[in-house]
Scaffold this motif. Structure first.
Motif, PDB file in Angstrom:
ATOM      1  N   ARG A 159       0.817  -1.215   0.000  1.00  0.00           N
ATOM      2  CA  ARG A 159       0.000   0.000   0.000  1.00  0.00           C
ATOM      3  C   ARG A 159       0.851   1.266   0.000  1.00  0.00           C
ATOM      4  O   ARG A 159       0.454   2.291  -0.561  1.00  0.00           O
ATOM      5  N   TRP A 160       2.027   1.207   0.650  1.00  0.00           N
ATOM      6  CA  TRP A 160       2.896   2.384   0.693  1.00  0.00           C
ATOM      7  C   TRP A 160       3.385   2.729  -0.707  1.00  0.00           C
ATOM      8  O   TRP A 160       3.468   3.907  -1.073  1.00  0.00           O
ATOM      9  N   LEU A 161       3.703   1.730  -1.495  1.00  0.00           N
ATOM     10  CA  LEU A 161       4.148   1.962  -2.860  1.00  0.00           C
ATOM     11  C   LEU A 161       2.997   2.432  -3.742  1.00  0.00           C
ATOM     12  O   LEU A 161       3.179   3.302  -4.604  1.00  0.00           O
ATOM     13  N   ASP A 162       1.816   1.854  -3.533  1.00  0.00           N
ATOM     14  CA  ASP A 162       0.654   2.263  -4.330  1.00  0.00           C
ATOM     15  C   ASP A 162       0.330   3.737  -4.106  1.00  0.00           C
ATOM     16  O   ASP A 162       0.020   4.470  -5.049  1.00  0.00           O
ATOM     17  N   HIS A 163       0.395   4.172  -2.863  1.00  0.00           N
ATOM     18  CA  HIS A 163       0.073   5.575  -2.570  1.00  0.00           C
ATOM     19  C   HIS A 163       1.197   6.503  -3.023  1.00  0.00           C
ATOM     20  O   HIS A 163       0.934   7.660  -3.371  1.00  0.00           O
ATOM     21  N   TYR A 164       2.432   6.010  -3.026  1.00  0.00           N
ATOM     22  CA  TYR A 164       3.503   6.814  -3.610  1.00  0.00           C
ATOM     23  C   TYR A 164       3.269   6.959  -5.111  1.00  0.00           C
ATOM     24  O   TYR A 164       3.513   8.031  -5.688  1.00  0.00           O
ATOM     25  N   GLU A 165       2.784   5.913  -5.752  1.00  0.00           N
ATOM     26  CA  GLU A 165       2.459   5.968  -7.180  1.00  0.00           C
ATOM     27  C   GLU A 165       1.406   7.043  -7.439  1.00  0.00           C
ATOM     28  O   GLU A 165       1.464   7.761  -8.450  1.00  0.00           O
ATOM     29  N   THR A 166       0.431   7.174  -6.522  1.00  0.00           N
ATOM     30  CA  THR A 166      -0.563   8.238  -6.646  1.00  0.00           C
ATOM     31  C   THR A 166       0.102   9.605  -6.589  1.00  0.00           C
ATOM     32  O   THR A 166      -0.253  10.514  -7.344  1.00  0.00           O
ATOM     33  N   ALA A 167       1.082   9.761  -5.680  1.00  0.00           N
ATOM     34  CA  ALA A 167       1.817  11.030  -5.586  1.00  0.00           C
ATOM     35  C   ALA A 167       2.546  11.320  -6.897  1.00  0.00           C
ATOM     36  O   ALA A 167       2.619  12.477  -7.333  1.00  0.00           O
TER      37      ALA A 167
END
Length: 454
Positions: A160-168
């Motif tokens: 999830r941390w990587l997914d939300h960084y992808e959103t950034a």
């Protein structure tokens, strides 16, 4: 309909104008008393039934509900030179009463714990611009530590941390004039995250600040290696400054003097999937903490260049702004009573949570605006109808022609919610602001009803 609701839903993606209108009505009714249930917040059974029908509609989902708010948030982001995007996880505990099974007055509850991972956009002065991403899941039975080590990052909860960084990164690509920085606490200390950042093109690469958890092995010149904490403790201090530590977790607030050191480091690669990476480390360590209290020690990893004390201090202060997402969670869980909903299916629960996340942003945004830009005109957060009604109900006089400041009108609003405003009280907190805002919306409704009767 409230003015702020119109702004948040004007670019809604529902595929049906009737659903867009229904969402607007639900946001308006629930924000007028966010701690109440859907039946209590709506005036008639027809409105209550329509709200439930909306939440249960197969065409409605978390993303479609959030789409208008995300669009409005993106426009607010574009107006800022720097936007910080802290992400974090909170636990939501839903409990359902079970039959007593002839056990008299004893009650049993079936627990249902969900995890909500959220990213919000804030300015460096900590004004909440909106929610940019949210995801919810239920944790499986605890797996063994050995199995977690053998799993790919794609199959881990920490993905999830990587997914939300992808959103950034997507936001950075759409907002090329802004600097976007994703921020995480120690759970986000994941080698694959740093590697993912390095793999991004320059146009879409969001920066990051992550508090270190692992005492990683670093590469020095040649084949020499050293542990992260050992290496940073050997670095010369580049400066000292005083940090205000607020009251938290039963500890009293204090001023802490911290020593700052920084250097560029190279993380050692491990295995086939983790390659060596170069980034910067910033260590903020408290000098002479009070006896019996654990001193501050923040080890921060970032891809932003940090060459001197001034740049290191900026990194530290941007990391400290991460606390605003904790405050936002308190608003959603406490102010909006999000854990009180009783929807049985995942889709319905997610739809309801999305609605309250938007309302929670509104409540949190009002408070942060007043604290961070106190002298700005209150029209930056309040409609003319809102601030004039606050003035009349609190001051009992005719409102001025020019709008008052954010600080003045927010203190008045909090006064409606029980804030006394005494000399030693400081600025109002989120609780009194949303209690005052609840009363304000009732006052506006009463005034509009009386006007329509004339």
């Amino acid at each position: 309909m409230q003015g702020w609701v119109m702004e948040e839903v004007k670019n809604q993606v529902m595929g049906d104008t009737r659903l867009n209108k229904r969402l607007s009505n639900i946001l308006s009714s629930l924000s007028s008393d966010p701690k109440n249930s859907i039946p209590c917040a709506n005036k008639t059974w027809a409105e209550t039934f329509a709200a439930y029908r909306f939440i249960e509609n197969d065409k409605v989902n978390f993303d479609s509900i959030m789409s208008g708010h995300k669009s409005a948030t993106l426009e607010r982001i574009k107006a800022q030179p720097v936007v910080l995007i802290p992400q974090d996880t909170t636990f939501l505990n839903f409990a359902t009463d079970l039959e007593s099974k002839e056990m008299g007055t004893l009650r049993r509850k079936e627990t249902n714990q969900q995890l909500l991972h959220t990213s919000i956009a804030i300015t460096p002065s900590r004004v909440n611009l909106g929610v940019v991403e949210g995801s919810m899941w239920q944790r499986d039975k605890e797996s063994s530590s050995n199995s977690r080590y053998t799993k790919s990052i794609k199959n881990k909860e920490s993905r999830r941390w990587l997914d939300h960084y992808e959103t950034a990164c997507q936001i950075q690509e759409r907002c090329p004039e802004s600097t976007i920085v994703s921020i995480a606490d120690r759970e986000g200390d994941i080698h694959e995250w740093f590697q993912l950042a390095e793999d991004q093109s320059e146009q879409r690469r969001a920066s990051y600040i992550v508090r270190a958890k692992a005492n990683r092995t670093l590469e020095l010149d040649g084949e020499e290696t050293v542990l992260l904490w050992d290496h940073m403790n050997e670095q010369k201090s580049v400066g000292l400054y005083t940090v205000d530590i607020p009251k938290r977790n039963g500890e009293s607030g204090r001023k802490a003097k911290v020593s700052v050191s920084t250097t560029e480091i190279r993380l050692l690669g491990k295995g086939k999937s983790k390659r060596p990476l170069s980034l910067y480390a910033v260590l903020a360590k408290e000098l002479n903490p009070p006896e019996g209290e654990k001193g501050i020690e923040w080890m921060l990893l970032t891809d932003l260049p940090v060459e001197d004390f001034k740049q290191a201090r900026v990194i530290i202060e941007w990391y400290r702004s991460r606390w605003e997402i904790e405050t936002y969670f308190r608003v959603v869980k406490g102010g909006c009573q999000i854990e009180s909903n009783r929807f049985r299916t995942e889709q319905r629960m997610l739809n309801c949570i999305a609605i309250y996340m938007i309302i929670g942003w509104r409540l949190h945004s009002i408070t942060t605006h007043a604290r961070r830009v106190p002298d700005a005109p209150c029209t930056s957060a309040y409609s003319e109808k809102e601030w004039r009604m606050i003035w009349m109900m609190r001051d009992k006089t005719t409102p001025p022609n020019e709008p008052p400041s954010m600080r003045e009108i927010t203190r008045m609003l909090a006064g409606l919610g029980g804030f006394l405003g005494r000399k030693g009280d400081g600025e109002p907190g989120v609780k009194t602001v949303w209690q005052g805002y609840t009363k304000l919306l009732h006052y506006i409704e009463a005034a509009e009803t009386l006007s329509g009767l004339k």
